[in-house]
Design an enzyme around this catalytic site. Structure first.
Site, PDB file in Angstrom:
ATOM      1  CB  SER A 131      -4.080  -6.768   4.458  1.00 37.73           C
ATOM      2  OG  SER A 131      -4.082  -5.232   3.960  1.00 37.73           O
ATOM      3  CE  LYS A 178     -13.354 -12.447   3.734  1.00 36.64           C
ATOM      4  NZ  LYS A 178     -11.819 -12.098   3.136  1.00 36.64           N
ATOM      5  NE  ARG A 223      -2.957  -7.541  -4.594  1.00 37.70           N
ATOM      6  CZ  ARG A 223      -3.554  -8.104  -3.722  1.00 37.70           C
ATOM      7  NH1 ARG A 223      -2.826  -8.199  -2.387  1.00 37.70           N
ATOM      8  NH2 ARG A 223      -4.659  -8.466  -3.770  1.00 37.70           N
ATOM      9  CG  HIS A 245      -2.032  -0.963   1.476  1.00 40.39           C
ATOM     10  ND1 HIS A 245      -1.862  -1.963   2.503  1.00 40.39           N
ATOM     11  CD2 HIS A 245      -2.771  -1.530   0.389  1.00 40.39           C
ATOM     12  CE1 HIS A 245      -2.842  -2.685   2.289  1.00 40.39           C
ATOM     13  NE2 HIS A 245      -3.517  -2.544   0.950  1.00 40.39           N
TER      14      HIS A 245
END
Ligand code: PNS
Length: 159
Positions: free
Chosen positions: A128, A42, A90, A18
């Site tokens: 993450s 979530k 990505r 990030h």
């Protein structure tokens, strides 16, 4: 005229990936507003306040503003006067969701373009969720996150 980019996400927690994208956004933006989603799909590991505080430490820069947002990203981006929304790409697996989101955001805020940035090669695999998992089982995340984040992960997962 100040060119503002909004960089939205869950940031649970912020990673070196990030941070890399925030730096890259300055190639076309004068100011980056990191927009931390209040409602994430979530149950997050870090509270909203913790996620915001960690970004402020990891991406400390007068040209970076960290703000929580609730509701639609398109509305938030308009409110802060953003010209672009920045997202990282990505792998191919990211593409379909990102493409859908970009089209929906354009539908909701036609004047705001989504710009996809590719992270540094050695950060491409990073997410993450992987960082959380490695930290949960006591692995070394020092190369993957800012020291403040590593410390916060240690507190969440004491040995
Ligand atoms: O880091 P993430 O979890 O991939 O970020 C996703 C996020 C928070 C950017 C996305 O879920 C979002 O924009 N949520 C806000 C609600 C919204 O605007 N939904 C419609 C997007 S098309």
């Amino acid at each position: 005229m100040t060119r503002i980019a909004v960089y939205p996400g869950s940031f649970d927690p912020i990673t070196r990936g990030h941070e890399d994208l925030i730096r890259r956004a300055f190639t076309f933006a004068d100011k980056v507003v990191v927009a931390v989603a209040v409602n994430v799909a979530k149950q997050p590991l870090f509270t909203l306040e913790e996620r915001v505080a960690l970004i402020r430490q990891a991406a400390a820069d007068p040209k970076v503003e960290v703000r929580a947002f609730d509701g639609l990203l398109a509305d938030f981006a308009r409110q802060v006067g953003a010209a672009v929304i920045v997202r990282g790409l990505r792998a191919v697996s990211d593409f379909e969701y990102e493409f859908q989101m970009a089209l929906m955001n354009r539908n909701l805020a036609p004047g705001i373009e989504t710009v996809f940035l590719v992270p540094a090669f050695d950060l491409t695999y990073l997410s993450s969720s992987l960082v959380r998992e490695v930290a949960r089982f006591g692995g070394d995340v020092s190369q993957l996150v800012h020291p403040a984040v590593r410390q916060a992960l240690r507190q969440k997962f004491p040995k």
